[in-house]
Design an enzyme around this catalytic site. Structure first.
Site, PDB file in Angstrom:
ATOM      1  CG  ASN A 244      -2.091  -1.066   0.910  1.00  0.00           C
ATOM      2  OD1 ASN A 244      -2.234  -1.576  -0.212  1.00  0.00           O
ATOM      3  ND2 ASN A 244      -2.848  -1.414   1.942  1.00  0.00           N
TER       4      ASN A 244
ATOM      5  NE  ARG B 201     -12.348  -0.776  -1.145  1.00  0.00           N
ATOM      6  CZ  ARG B 201     -11.136  -1.323  -1.235  1.00  0.00           C
ATOM      7  NH1 ARG B 201     -11.008  -2.567  -1.615  1.00  0.00           N
ATOM      8  NH2 ARG B 201     -10.065  -0.619  -0.958  1.00  0.00           N
TER       9      ARG B 201
ATOM     10  CB  VAL C 267     -13.905   6.950  -5.591  1.00  0.00           C
ATOM     11  CG1 VAL C 267     -13.185   5.627  -5.418  1.00  0.00           C
ATOM     12  CG2 VAL C 267     -14.746   6.956  -6.859  1.00  0.00           C
TER      13      VAL C 267
ATOM     14  CG  ASP D 115      -5.720  -3.519   5.290  1.00  0.00           C
ATOM     15  OD1 ASP D 115      -6.937  -3.643   5.044  1.00  0.00           O
ATOM     16  OD2 ASP D 115      -5.007  -2.661   4.725  1.00  0.00           O
TER      17      ASP D 115
HETATM   18  C1  EPZ Z   1      -6.903   1.606   1.748  1.00  0.00           C
HETATM   19  O1  EPZ Z   1      -8.077   1.462   0.947  1.00  0.00           O
HETATM   20  C2  EPZ Z   1      -6.126   0.324   1.605  1.00  0.00           C
HETATM   21  N1  EPZ Z   1      -5.773   0.145   0.196  1.00  0.00           N
HETATM   22  C3  EPZ Z   1      -6.964  -0.839   2.121  1.00  0.00           C
HETATM   23  O2  EPZ Z   1      -6.175  -2.012   2.081  1.00  0.00           O
HETATM   24  C4  EPZ Z   1      -7.346  -0.571   3.583  1.00  0.00           C
HETATM   25  O3  EPZ Z   1      -8.219  -1.585   4.038  1.00  0.00           O
HETATM   26  C5  EPZ Z   1      -8.049   0.779   3.697  1.00  0.00           C
HETATM   27  O4  EPZ Z   1      -7.222   1.828   3.119  1.00  0.00           O
HETATM   28  C6  EPZ Z   1      -8.338   1.181   5.122  1.00  0.00           C
HETATM   29  O5  EPZ Z   1      -7.171   1.178   5.883  1.00  0.00           O
HETATM   30  C7  EPZ Z   1      -4.705   0.789  -0.291  1.00  0.00           C
HETATM   31  O6  EPZ Z   1      -4.018   1.536   0.398  1.00  0.00           O
HETATM   32  C8  EPZ Z   1      -4.361   0.541  -1.711  1.00  0.00           C
HETATM   33  P1  EPZ Z   1     -10.420   4.203   2.487  1.00  0.00           P
HETATM   34  P2  EPZ Z   1      -8.964   2.730   0.570  1.00  0.00           P
HETATM   35  O7  EPZ Z   1     -10.691   5.161   1.369  1.00  0.00           O
HETATM   36  O8  EPZ Z   1      -8.111   3.925   0.486  1.00  0.00           O
HETATM   37  C9  EPZ Z   1     -15.107   5.128   2.927  1.00  0.00           C
HETATM   38  C10 EPZ Z   1      -5.708  -4.264   1.651  1.00  0.00           C
HETATM   39  O9  EPZ Z   1      -6.172  -5.346   2.112  1.00  0.00           O
HETATM   40  N2  EPZ Z   1     -14.927   6.035   1.767  1.00  0.00           N
HETATM   41  O10 EPZ Z   1      -9.515   4.641   3.579  1.00  0.00           O
HETATM   42  O11 EPZ Z   1      -9.797   2.356  -0.584  1.00  0.00           O
HETATM   43  C11 EPZ Z   1     -14.933   3.656   2.543  1.00  0.00           C
HETATM   44  O12 EPZ Z   1     -16.106   3.102   2.009  1.00  0.00           O
HETATM   45  C12 EPZ Z   1      -6.622  -3.127   1.300  1.00  0.00           C
HETATM   46  O13 EPZ Z   1      -4.502  -4.085   1.431  1.00  0.00           O
HETATM   47  C13 EPZ Z   1     -15.997   6.769   1.297  1.00  0.00           C
HETATM   48  O14 EPZ Z   1     -17.114   6.715   1.825  1.00  0.00           O
HETATM   49  O15 EPZ Z   1      -9.876   2.842   1.858  1.00  0.00           O
HETATM   50  C14 EPZ Z   1     -14.491   3.057   3.860  1.00  0.00           C
HETATM   51  O16 EPZ Z   1     -15.606   2.766   4.634  1.00  0.00           O
HETATM   52  C15 EPZ Z   1      -8.069  -3.474   1.337  1.00  0.00           C
HETATM   53  N3  EPZ Z   1     -15.805   7.590   0.210  1.00  0.00           N
HETATM   54  C16 EPZ Z   1     -13.692   4.178   4.540  1.00  0.00           C
HETATM   55  O17 EPZ Z   1     -14.072   5.386   3.862  1.00  0.00           O
HETATM   56  C17 EPZ Z   1     -14.601   7.702  -0.404  1.00  0.00           C
HETATM   57  O18 EPZ Z   1     -14.486   8.465  -1.379  1.00  0.00           O
HETATM   58  C18 EPZ Z   1     -12.170   4.037   4.445  1.00  0.00           C
HETATM   59  O19 EPZ Z   1     -11.812   3.758   3.079  1.00  0.00           O
HETATM   60  C19 EPZ Z   1     -13.518   6.946   0.088  1.00  0.00           C
HETATM   61  C20 EPZ Z   1     -13.713   6.111   1.172  1.00  0.00           C
END
Ligand code: EPZ
Length: 424
Positions: A23, A126, A128, A311
């Site tokens: 990551n 998920r 964005v 994670d």
């Molecule tokens: C990162 O994902 C990691 N991936 C994930 O690791 C990790 O589980 C996650 O962060 C949380 O720590 C990478 O770094 C490539 P978030 P990311 O945006 O960035 C909500 C693994 O196993 N949200 O921090 O996609 C979302 O739904 C992976 O290595 C929105 O609502 O996660 C979630 O509930 C899986 N709108 C929360 O925020 C948005 O625009 C956190 O998601 C973005 C996110």
């Protein structure tokens, strides 16, 4: 389709080299888009997701040279002067959601980009939306058309003050990268504080960016006009380290995790593992983890960094299946990240799920069984359960594992485990 077959009931004892962080690698590779100067990244793990990001960069017109430093890591030299296409297509994004990390850099450098909307995945919906709102705050015009995010900033991005309503890791990375070469000062509030974000900011600063506050909840970015050539060595993978720590804990073994300063990035995890009964000591270039023979029940609740990492939730659940009592796991980041529970139950675990909470009642012994991986971390939780089970297990759909864990069979075999990959 490949499977992994594991003989249960063996102690995991030995030395585990910890690879570079997936990551960190993914955003750092995407950050190469921000400038036409070359970027040399070392300690890049050999993983499917890294290959997917490299092919995305190649499809945009970048070139790269991969040289193998060891079986566990590569040095990648990227040349991005030749980027001439600005679309991340559906076929790539559906394979790997982190392709969204191309959005901010493409838009900031070229004033235009199209990135397929990622859609949901096994662990949650998920969205964005926060990536898009952050870019709009920097002056981008964003439209959603035919399943694609179509973003433009014909006059370039402008610095702004933006507060994330929710903490998002890749959202923070995307907007931080875009603001690096925007015009003026950007202040990002309520940002993620993960070590991987600090790694990205450190690499960008080495290239001439002016970012401060990374590692806290407010990041300030003074936009610069371009970034220079640089070399950067990425962080070790704290999630991989935590996973192998649990391998020692669940089998009554001992591992030396080698890869640098791991303890600082894992403090909330280590605190919980100590309560469960694992012992930690710092050793040269790493961390020694030893089972005390006890597995005590605990409650864990996943949170953004520095809280307990989501994670490592699935792997911790496997360990708590064998605890001496009942544990409660609350998953606060992803709404559907308990899919491993049903597979663990097929191995004899006693788990009941209610919404975001899993009640895990420890059993004396897990049984070997054929099980199916549903996502990356879930697949390793099944491997861990298989290590502790009383007989052989096979874990199907190991392509999930290959996305984020480098050389699993070799690392475990080097610790005395009988494990093989079977191709059908
Ligand atoms: C990162 O994902 C990691 N991936 C994930 O690791 C990790 O589980 C996650 O962060 C949380 O720590 C990478 O770094 C490539 P978030 P990311 O945006 O960035 C909500 C693994 O196993 N949200 O921090 O996609 C979302 O739904 C992976 O290595 C929105 O609502 O996660 C979630 O509930 C899986 N709108 C929360 O925020 C948005 O625009 C956190 O998601 C973005 C996110």
């Amino acid at each position: 389709m490949e499977k992994i077959r594991i003989r249960g009931g063996q102690r995991v004892n030995g030395v585990v080299p910890i690879s570079g962080a997936k990551n960190s690698a993914l955003p750092l590779l995407a950050s190469s888009i921000l400038s036409g100067s070359s970027l040399k990244l070392s300690n890049i793990p050999s993983l499917l997701d890294v290959n997917t990001m490299l092919s995305l960069l190649g499809s945009l017109g970048a070139t790269y040279l991969v040289s193998q430093d060891s079986i566990y890591s590569n040095t990648v030299t990227l040349e991005t002067d030749s980027i001439c296409r600005y679309t991340a297509p559906y076929d790539t994004v559906r394979k790997m959601r982190a392709s969204i990390l191309a959005l901010g850099p493409l838009l900031a450098r070229f004033g235009q980009c199209k990135v397929s909307l990622p859609g949901g995945c096994a662990i949650g919906v998920r969205p964005v939306d926060l990536h898009l709102r952050g870019l709009e705050a920097l002056g981008a015009k964003v439209e959603l058309k035919d399943g694609y995010i179509d973003a433009t900033a014909r006059d370039g991005l402008k610095g702004a003050d933006f507060t994330f309503p929710l903490v998002t890791v890749t959202g923070t990375e995307n907007i931080m990268m875009a603001a690096t070469i925007a015009d003026g000062v950007t202040v990002l509030r309520n940002v993620a504080q993960e070590p991987e974000i600090v790694d990205l900011a450190n690499c960008l600063n080495r290239r001439g960016a002016r970012i401060s506050g990374h590692g806290t909840d407010v990041i300030v970015i003074h936009g610069v006009t371009s970034l220079k050539e640089a070399e950067y060595n990425i962080l070790p993978d704290r999630v991989e380290a935590g996973t192998y720590a649990i391998a020692a804990g669940i089998t009554g073994g001992r591992v030396d995790l080698i890869g640098g300063n791991l303890a600082d990035f894992l403090s909330s995890f280590i605190e919980k593992m100590k309560q469960i009964g694992l012992c930690f000591s710092e050793i040269e270039n790493g961390l020694r983890v030893e089972s005390s023979g006890e597995i005590a029940p605990i409650n864990i609740s996943t949170e953004p960094y520095p809280g307990f990492p989501t994670d490592l939730q699935a792997q911790t659940m496997a360990l708590l299946c064998l605890a001496d009592g009942e544990s409660l796991i609350s998953e606060n980041i992803w709404e559907n990240r308990f899919m491993h529970a049903a597979e663990l139950m097929r191995m004899g675990a006693c788990i009941s799920i209610s919404g975001a909470h899993a009640h895990v009642k420890g059993v004396k012994q897990l049984r070997g069984a054929p099980v199916m991986a549903t996502d990356l971390r879930a697949s390793f939780s099944l491997v861990l359960a298989a290590l502790a089970a009383d007989d052989y297990s096979t874990v199907d759909r190991v392509y999930h594992l290959d996305r984020g864990y480098c050389c699993v069979e070799k690392k475990l075999a080097d610790c005395g485990v009988v494990i093989e990959r079977i191709s059908e």
